[in-house]
Motif scaffolding. Structure first.
Motif, PDB file in Angstrom:
ATOM      1  N   ILE A  93     -38.782   7.642  -4.727  1.00 39.86           N
ATOM      2  CA  ILE A  93     -39.416   8.267  -5.892  1.00 39.86           C
ATOM      3  C   ILE A  93     -38.422   8.452  -7.036  1.00 39.86           C
ATOM      4  CG2 ILE A  93     -40.489  10.396  -6.733  1.00 39.86           C
ATOM      5  CD1 ILE A  93     -41.786  10.703  -4.003  1.00 39.86           C
ATOM      6  N   LEU A  94     -37.202   8.890  -6.703  1.00 42.62           N
ATOM      7  CA  LEU A  94     -36.221   9.225  -7.732  1.00 42.62           C
ATOM      8  C   LEU A  94     -35.364   8.051  -8.163  1.00 42.62           C
ATOM      9  CD1 LEU A  94     -34.989  12.645  -6.265  1.00 42.62           C
ATOM     10  CD2 LEU A  94     -36.678  12.280  -8.071  1.00 42.62           C
ATOM     11  N   GLY A  95     -35.514   6.894  -7.533  1.00 42.64           N
ATOM     12  CA  GLY A  95     -34.697   5.728  -7.861  1.00 42.64           C
ATOM     13  C   GLY A  95     -34.982   5.185  -9.247  1.00 42.64           C
ATOM     14  N   GLY A  96     -34.137   4.251  -9.668  1.00 42.52           N
ATOM     15  CA  GLY A  96     -34.285   3.681 -11.007  1.00 42.52           C
ATOM     16  C   GLY A  96     -35.615   3.001 -11.216  1.00 42.52           C
ATOM     17  N   THR A  97     -36.168   2.392 -10.182  1.00 45.10           N
ATOM     18  CA  THR A  97     -37.483   1.740 -10.272  1.00 45.10           C
ATOM     19  C   THR A  97     -38.542   2.549  -9.526  1.00 45.10           C
ATOM     20  OG1 THR A  97     -36.968   0.393  -8.325  1.00 45.10           O
ATOM     21  CG2 THR A  97     -36.453  -0.540 -10.495  1.00 45.10           C
ATOM     22  N   GLY A  98     -38.243   3.812  -9.262  1.00 42.79           N
ATOM     23  CA  GLY A  98     -39.165   4.654  -8.512  1.00 42.79           C
ATOM     24  C   GLY A  98     -40.329   5.148  -9.334  1.00 42.79           C
TER      25      GLY A  98
END
Length: 278
Positions: free
Chosen positions: A117-122
């Protein structure tokens, strides 16, 4: 009386075998030393001194972030349990059950979920960019203290809800109605009845979250990044990589003692806040 004592023996044996004896052994080991990769019996405070001199800043950071997570989790747990007990009516037990269902997702599953969820593509970064609130992904959402706080709060929340809700279930509705009939204000009822009744549950929820968070090393490793190193990582390293169980034991017992002092402070604070006033 003798029969009741015998009935306690299996539970006491399990408690001693699984908890007291291992803790006692590691407490003794914390005063030993390691020389040429071998344990040497000793009686020294050297390991405890090293905890404060070499890992003092990490310990302070761990206690600070663990206290923050425990406070946030206990507050959310109280709000949820309060709603289920006094506002949700016949749906209250169902909402409590739904909160417990999230435990079946597993610890690692929640870590990977928030990592996604918190990732760059999340999902979160994608939503922010789609709404035009950001021109690109926010790197600070992942591998940061924020990610550690969110992940551990999510994991500990169902466990914190149970003791608070259990405490509130013991409050009789007639006591609240009687207080209202006698002219007590809403804040007075909340402090003297509801908060006083939930004090034990809140302390248990806070303590449970604090201990789990302070001892955790998987979450900081996977979503925390270099700026979020916690004492659990170093304890794991002492036992796993450096084969220095005396120092690892000393670090663990110092952390436990500090957590105990924090919980005691909270308990005394809640007792002072809920003390009956004339």
């Amino acid at each position: 009386m003798r029969t009741a004592s015998f009935q306690l023996l299996p539970g006491l044996a399990i408690l001693a075998g699984l908890f007291l004896l291992p803790l006692s052994y590691f407490f003794v080991v914390s005063f030993w030393q390691v020389r040429t990769f071998r344990l040497r019996p000793d009686a020294t405070l050297e390991q405890y001194a090293r905890v404060f001199t070499e890992y003092g800043s990490t310990l302070a950071w761990t206690l600070a972030i663990a206290t923050l997570i425990a406070t946030v989790t206990a507050a959310i747990a109280f709000a949820y349990a309060h709603y289920c007990r006094f506002r949700a009516g016949r749906f209250g037990d169902g909402l409590i059950f739904l909160s417990l269902v999230t435990l079946f997702g597993g610890y690692l599953a929640k870590i990977y979920m928030w990592k996604t969820i918190l990732g760059g593509t999340g999902a979160l970064n994608s939503a922010l960019m789609a709404l035009g609130l950001t021109s690109g992904p926010i790197p600070a959402l992942l591998f940061s203290p924020f990610a550690v706080i969110v992940t551990l709060t999510h994991y500990c929340l169902p466990l914190a809800i149970l003791p608070v809700y259990g405490a509130l279930r013991g409050l009789d509705d007639t006591a609240i109605e009687a207080a209202r009939d006698l002219g007590a204000s809403g804040p007075r009822i909340f402090r003297d009845l509801i908060l006083a009744q939930a004090r034990g549950g809140l302390t248990a929820a806070f303590a449970l979250t604090l201990v789990i968070t302070a001892a955790d090393y998987v979450t900081p490793l996977m979503v925390g990044g270099p700026s979020s190193n916690m004492i659990g990582l170093f304890i794991q390293s002492q036992f796993g990589n450096r084969l220095n169980s005396p120092l690892g034991s000393a670090m663990a017992f110092v952390t436990i003692a500090c957590c105990g002092l924090i919980v005691l402070t909270l308990s005394l604070t809640l007792r002072a806040l809920t003390r009956p006033r004339t």
